[in-house]
Scaffold this motif. Sequence first.
Motif: not given
Length: 225
Positions: A47, A64, A79, A99
């Motif tokens: 992250t 995620k 992303r 990301l």
Amino acid sequence: MDRRNFTKFALSGLAFSFLSDSMGRAALSSTGPEPLSPAPVPTVPATPRAVAQKPYAALLERAKAALDRHADAFALRDRLAIVDFDAPSKNPRMHIVDLIGGQTSSYLVSHGRGSDPEHSGWLHSFSNEFNSLASSSGAFKTGDMYFGQHGRSMRLLGLDPQNNNAEPRAIVIHGADYVSEDHVAAWGKCGRSEGCFAVAPHIVPQVLGLLGPGRILYADKIGNG
């Protein structure tokens, strides 16, 4: 054996030894290259610090985890989109997160009428049932773009038990006038869809362009409100 013959014998022996050693190294190299190591399994990037403290950070971590859980479905992990249904519809609550670089783009998005029967502006419940007109939670895979009754739109495939009817229910991303800054300014909330993720018409190209086919959209409500 005289000195001349001894010298010839010694030199020929040295040559044979050198030749044998060279042939041995050649034989070893001819066995072929070492087997390649297996290709590493793609992992979800950490992250980015820029989003780690955002109000939707907990939802992002859940998204995620879903991306890892459904790893076989996603080759694209750069992303993702999250829809934070803990927030009211007057707030930009669809977040497309890069990301890799940490950038986030946030947008207004509707919820379904069946999820908010009194039209309070807050999502109260989810449903995966046909004719429920409600939003569903969980992981969705973005699909093909097409032109339908709402203009340019994108299909969604539900990957979890609580949203696996998304495709036959025609739950998609599309544009709608009731999801705009002007509508929120007039009514204090967005209008409601029939379960689709409706966004403002003028930002449809941007949303669909950032997502594209083959990425994850994760929607949920993880608070108590």
